[in-house]
Write an enzyme that holds these catalytic residues in place. Sequence first.
Site, PDB file in Angstrom:
ATOM      1  N   HIS A  58      40.991  45.306  33.360  1.00  0.00           N
ATOM      2  CA  HIS A  58      40.532  44.692  34.613  1.00  0.00           C
ATOM      3  C   HIS A  58      41.727  44.525  35.541  1.00  0.00           C
ATOM      4  CE1 HIS A  58      36.771  42.671  32.619  1.00  0.00           C
ATOM      5  NE2 HIS A  58      36.911  43.942  32.270  1.00  0.00           N
ATOM      6  N   GLU A  60      42.677  42.101  37.450  1.00  0.00           N
ATOM      7  CA  GLU A  60      43.370  40.816  37.345  1.00  0.00           C
ATOM      8  C   GLU A  60      44.238  40.748  36.089  1.00  0.00           C
ATOM      9  OE1 GLU A  60      39.208  40.071  39.114  1.00  0.00           O
ATOM     10  OE2 GLU A  60      40.072  41.265  37.497  1.00  0.00           O
ATOM     11  N   CYS A  88      36.761  37.134  35.546  1.00  0.00           N
ATOM     12  CA  CYS A  88      35.953  36.892  34.351  1.00  0.00           C
ATOM     13  C   CYS A  88      36.720  35.957  33.414  1.00  0.00           C
ATOM     14  CB  CYS A  88      35.636  38.218  33.654  1.00  0.00           C
ATOM     15  SG  CYS A  88      37.050  38.982  32.837  1.00  0.00           S
ATOM     16  N   CYS A  91      40.070  37.442  32.348  1.00  0.00           N
ATOM     17  CA  CYS A  91      41.047  37.461  33.436  1.00  0.00           C
ATOM     18  C   CYS A  91      41.492  36.055  33.819  1.00  0.00           C
ATOM     19  CB  CYS A  91      40.490  38.229  34.621  1.00  0.00           C
ATOM     20  SG  CYS A  91      40.286  39.986  34.251  1.00  0.00           S
TER      21      CYS A  91
END
Length: 162
Positions: A58, A60, A88, A91
């Site tokens: 991801h 992040e 999420c 993250c």
Amino acid sequence: MTTATDADLALLRRSIDLAAQSRARGDHPFGALLADADGKVLLEAMNTCGTEGDRTGHAERNLMTAASKLYDVDFLAGCTMYTSAEPCAMCAGSVYWTGVGRVVHGMSEAALKALIGPDPENLTMDLPCTAVFAAGQRRVEVVGPLLAEESAAVHDGFWTGA
């Protein structure tokens, strides 16, 4: 919640631009950047799930991995992560462990879940990042959702293959 500044909105729009670039290169449409206390962009990251085959890639988390290698916790406490969508749980955890003190995000995790549905490539949780941060011992300020329509637009047709 603190009010967003014009600078916050400009940097958030940059993270949305990164999400569009991520999508264009074959990854999920998410982007993030790290700015110092003066708003200077230090790092940028995009999702790498598609191009690297890493489901934890991801934007992040990629950004926080790079930040934790370059900067100490005291410095990062004064920094802000701007991200095209709410982080999420994974993250948010990476933000917490890296020590970044502030997060500004686009569309909410709940809105993202509603948009994507049960896509096996992104089984989004409806778990706000504020819940993850509240369970910790370090304060992380959260500003968002902001620019939700702009944030959602980069996803148009992506999850449905349209």
